[in-house]
Write a protein that holds these residues in place. Structure first.
Motif, PDB file in Angstrom:
ATOM      1  N   UNK A 141      13.775   9.617  88.306  1.00 61.95           N
ATOM      2  CA  UNK A 141      13.362   8.687  87.253  1.00 61.95           C
ATOM      3  C   UNK A 141      14.439   8.625  86.164  1.00 61.95           C
ATOM      4  N   UNK A 142      14.903   9.782  85.766  1.00 60.36           N
ATOM      5  CA  UNK A 142      15.931   9.875  84.723  1.00 60.36           C
ATOM      6  C   UNK A 142      17.212   9.148  85.135  1.00 60.36           C
ATOM      7  N   UNK A 143      17.584   9.289  86.412  1.00 61.48           N
ATOM      8  CA  UNK A 143      18.843   8.700  86.888  1.00 61.48           C
ATOM      9  C   UNK A 143      18.742   7.192  87.146  1.00 61.48           C
ATOM     10  N   UNK A 144      17.544   6.702  87.402  1.00 59.41           N
ATOM     11  CA  UNK A 144      17.419   5.305  87.842  1.00 59.41           C
ATOM     12  C   UNK A 144      16.850   4.347  86.800  1.00 59.41           C
ATOM     13  N   UNK A 145      16.244   4.865  85.737  1.00 52.70           N
ATOM     14  CA  UNK A 145      15.503   3.977  84.826  1.00 52.70           C
ATOM     15  C   UNK A 145      16.375   2.914  84.166  1.00 52.70           C
ATOM     16  N   UNK A 146      17.672   3.152  84.026  1.00 45.49           N
ATOM     17  CA  UNK A 146      18.544   2.166  83.374  1.00 45.49           C
ATOM     18  C   UNK A 146      19.427   1.423  84.376  1.00 45.49           C
ATOM     19  N   UNK A 147      19.187   1.632  85.682  1.00 42.11           N
ATOM     20  CA  UNK A 147      20.049   1.037  86.693  1.00 42.11           C
ATOM     21  C   UNK A 147      19.507  -0.318  87.160  1.00 42.11           C
ATOM     22  N   UNK A 148      20.382  -1.085  87.800  1.00 37.89           N
ATOM     23  CA  UNK A 148      19.996  -2.381  88.367  1.00 37.89           C
ATOM     24  C   UNK A 148      19.524  -2.152  89.806  1.00 37.89           C
ATOM     25  N   UNK A 149      18.272  -1.692  89.953  1.00 35.36           N
ATOM     26  CA  UNK A 149      17.742  -1.369  91.274  1.00 35.36           C
ATOM     27  C   UNK A 149      17.356  -2.660  92.006  1.00 35.36           C
ATOM     28  N   UNK A 150      17.879  -2.814  93.237  1.00 27.52           N
ATOM     29  CA  UNK A 150      17.573  -4.019  94.019  1.00 27.52           C
ATOM     30  C   UNK A 150      16.836  -3.703  95.321  1.00 27.52           C
ATOM     31  N   UNK A 151      16.960  -2.455  95.811  1.00 26.63           N
ATOM     32  CA  UNK A 151      16.257  -2.031  97.029  1.00 26.63           C
ATOM     33  C   UNK A 151      15.717  -0.626  96.816  1.00 26.63           C
TER      34      UNK A 151
END
Length: 500
Positions: A202-212
Motif C-alpha cells: 500500500x505504501x509503495x503503490x498509493x502514489x503510483x499510476x497503477x494500470x494493471x
C-alpha cells in the motif's frame, strides 16, 4: 512517444498471437491425442515410464490400461526420489522447479515443473493478456505500473532444484520489458508475513499510476480496503488510469459486487484458472461466461463424471467425449511428469467450439452429510441470486452441515456469512437462498420436502472472521483459499467464535 510505441508493439504481437491460436481452438481433440503420445514417447525411459510400460502405449486407450488415475499420495514415492536428486523419474532429467503447495490432507506437496512446463505457464498468461488486448483493442495499461499480489520470489534449493510457491517462481519469468513497470519492489515481495507485506505494498503503490492489478479476489479486497482506509479514496479515484484486473484461484462472481464497490467504477476483469500443475484456462470472451481451455499447452486432459469419481471402473473421457453442463473431475497428464493425476478440481463445459469451462468446485470440498452432494458452483450461483434479489455485499461465506441441533430440531445447512453490507430483510434473503439451492440440487430439495432437513440457516459473522481463520491456519495471503463447503464442522467451529 515511448508509451505510444509500446502500445503499438503490444497490439501487433497480440493480433499475431490470436491468428495463430485460432487453429488449436478448433483442432483440440486431434492435438490432444498427438500431445499425449508425444509425452509418452519422451518419458519411455523414465522410472515411471518403465514401471507402466510406456513402450506398449500407442493410443489413448492403451494409456488408460497402463496408467491408472493417481493422486499425490500415490505420486509421493516418485517425488521423494526426485527430492533426493535422482534423475529421469517422472520426466527426463531433473525438474526445473518444485512448486510447494499446502495440502489439506497430504501436508506440503512438491509439484515438479519442467523447463517445458514453466514455459507453457508463462505462454498461457501471455495469451490471456494478448486476447484481452486484441478483443478490447486496448493496450493502454502497458505504459503504467502493474502489481502482482503474489508469494515471495525467494526460492530455496532441494538438491539443486529451486523450490517455492508458484507465484514466487513465476515472478522470475516476468519479461524484462515489464520489469521497470512492475510493483511492488523485490524487497517488499520477499516479506513473508502477509499483513506486513500488504501494508508495505500500500505504501509503495498509493502514489503510483497503477494500470494493471493481479491477484486472487480475497487478497485484492484486503489490499483495496487498506488503500481506501489510508487515502479515503475509492480505487479508481486513486488510480484513474486503472485499466485491467487479472484474477484467478476462485470463482470471481461472489466477489463481483464487493469489488465494484471498492473500485468505484467498472474495470475490465480477466478471469484465469492457473495452478501449480499447469495454467488450464482463461477468459477469452468478455460477453460470455466460461474460460477457454488451453489444449495445446503441454497438458492432456481427461474428465471423470463427478458421480463416478473415486469408484472402480469410473469412465475417463477425453474432451471429445464430454457432455455440456455436466460436472467432471479433472485429470491431467503434463509435460512436467504428472501422469493421469487427479488434481481435485471439478469443471463443467459450457461450450465445445471452442472448449470453454466453468470451475464448479473441488472433489474434496462439498457438503453431503445427508447424501445431497452440494458442490461449490451450486452454492455460489445460489448466493449470487440471493444477493441480486436482496441487495447486500458479502466478503466471504462457508457452508457446513448441522447434523444434531439442540431441542430436537431437524438438521440443516448452516451458512456462515461475513457481510460487508447486510440485506434489509435477512429472513427473506435466507429464504431466497434456500429456494435457489433447492432449484439447483434435487437431492437437497428432496431432503427438505421429505422433512429430513429444515431450510438452511444463515449465521452472520463479525468483520475479518475469515481473515482471522486463515491467519490461525498459517494461510493468510498469496494463493491460499478457504474452502467454501465442508462435510464436517472443523472450520464452522472456529467461525462460531465470530458469530454476531
Amino acid at each position: 512517444m515511448l508509451s505510444f510505441i509500446k502500445r503499438k508493439i503490444a497490439k501487433f504481437w497480440a493480433k499475431k498471437h490470436l491468428k495463430r491460436s485460432e487453429y488449436y481452438k478448433h483442432n483440440a481433440p486431434k492435438d490432444q491425442e498427438a500431445l499425449l503420445l508425444s509425452m509418452v514417447r519422451m518419458a519411455e525411459k523414465t522410472l515411471f515410464g518403465r514401471v507402466h510400460r510406456f513402450e506398449d502405449v500407442r493410443s489413448i486407450e492403451d494409456f488408460r490400461k497402463q496408467v491408472p488415475v493417481i493422486d499425490y499420495e500415490e505420486l509421493r514415492p516418485y517425488i521423494e526420489r526426485m527430492k533426493k536428486g535422482q534423475a529421469n523419474i517422472l520426466w527426463p532429467g531433473h525438474p526445473e522447479y518444485f512448486a510447494k503447495t499446502s495440502g489439506t490432507t497430504s501436508g506440503a506437496k512438491y509439484i515438479p515443473i519442467s523447463k517445458e512446463g514453466i514455459l507453457y505457464q508463462i505462454k498461457a498468461a501471455q495469451s490471456a493478456i494478448f486476447h484481452y488486448i486484441t478483443k478490447k483493442n486496448n493496450a493502454d495499461f502497458v505504459s503504467g505500473k502493474m502489481i502482482f499480489l503474489q508469494g515471495s520470489p525467494k526460492l530455496e534449493e532441494i538438491y539443486g532444484v529451486k523450490t517455492g510457491r508458484l507465484s514466487g517462481i513465476v515472478a522470475h519469468h516476468i519479461p524484462s520489458y515489464l520489469q521497470k513497470n512492475r510493483l511492488p519492489s523485490y524487497e517488499t515481495n520477499c516479506i513473508e508475513d502477509w499483513e506486513t507485506k500488504v501494508d508495505k505494498i500500500v505504501e509503495e503503490t498509493e502514489t503510483q499510476d497503477m494500470t494493471l492489478i493481479s491477484g486472487i479476489p480475497p487478497w485484492l479486497i484486503m489490499y483495496f480496503e487498506k488503500l481506501i482506509e489510508r487515502t479515503g479514496k475509492k480505487i479508481t479515484s486513486l488510480f484513474p488510469n486503472l485499466q485491467l484486473i487479472i484474477t484467478g484461484g476462485v470463482n470471481y462472481e461472489p466477489y463481483r459486487e464487493k469489488m465494484e464497490e471498492l473500485l468505484g467504477r467498472k474495470v475490465d476483469i480477466v478471469q484465469t484458472f492457473p495452478a501449480s500443475e499447469g495454467f488450464f484456462a482463461f477468459q477469452d470472451d468478455y460477453q460470455k461466461e466460461g474460460l477457454l481451455l488451453q489444449t495445446n499447452h503441454g497438458i492432456f486432459y481427461e474428465f471423470i463424471p463427478l458421480e463416478e469419481y473415486g469408484k472402480k471402473n469410473a469412465r475417463r473421457l477425453t474432451i471429445e467425449e464430454i457432455e455440456l453442463n455436466k460436472d467432471y473431475a479433472m485429470v491431467l497428464t503434463t509435460n512436467s511428469g504428472l501422469w493421469a493425476y487427479a488434481i481435485g478440481d471439478v469443471v463443467r463445459f459450457i461450450s465445445k467450439n471452442p472448449y470453454r469451462v466453468l470451475v464448479s468446485g473441488r472433489t474434496k470440498h462439498y457438503t453431503s452429510a445427508f447424501g445431497e452432494h452440494v458442490i461449490a458452483y451450486e452454492a455460489e450461483e445460489s448466493i449470487k441470486a440471493a444477493v441480486e434479489a436482496y441487495p447486500c455485499s458479502i466478503t466471504e461465506f462457508h457452508l457446513a452441515p448441522k447434523v444434531s441441533p439442540q431441542n430436537g430440531q431437524l438438521p440443516y445447512h448452516e451458512w456462515f456469512i461475513e457481510f460487508e453490507k447486510e440485506p434489509e430483510n435477512l429472513t427473506a434473503f435466507a429464504r431466497k437462498l434456500d429456494t435457489e439451492m433447492r432449484a439447483k440440487n434435487t437431492y437437497y430439495d428432496d431432503l427438505i420436502s421429505g422433512n429430513i432437513l429444515q431450510p438452511l440457516v444463515v449465521t452472520r459473522l463479525k468483520k475479518n472472521a475469515f481473515q482471522e481463520y486463515a491467519k490461525s491456519q498459517g494461510k493468510l495471503g498469496g494463493q491460499n483459499k478457504i474452502p467454501r463447503l465442508a462435510n464436517d464442522r472443523t472450520i464452522a467451529e472456529y467461525l462460531e467464535n465470530y458469530k454476531i
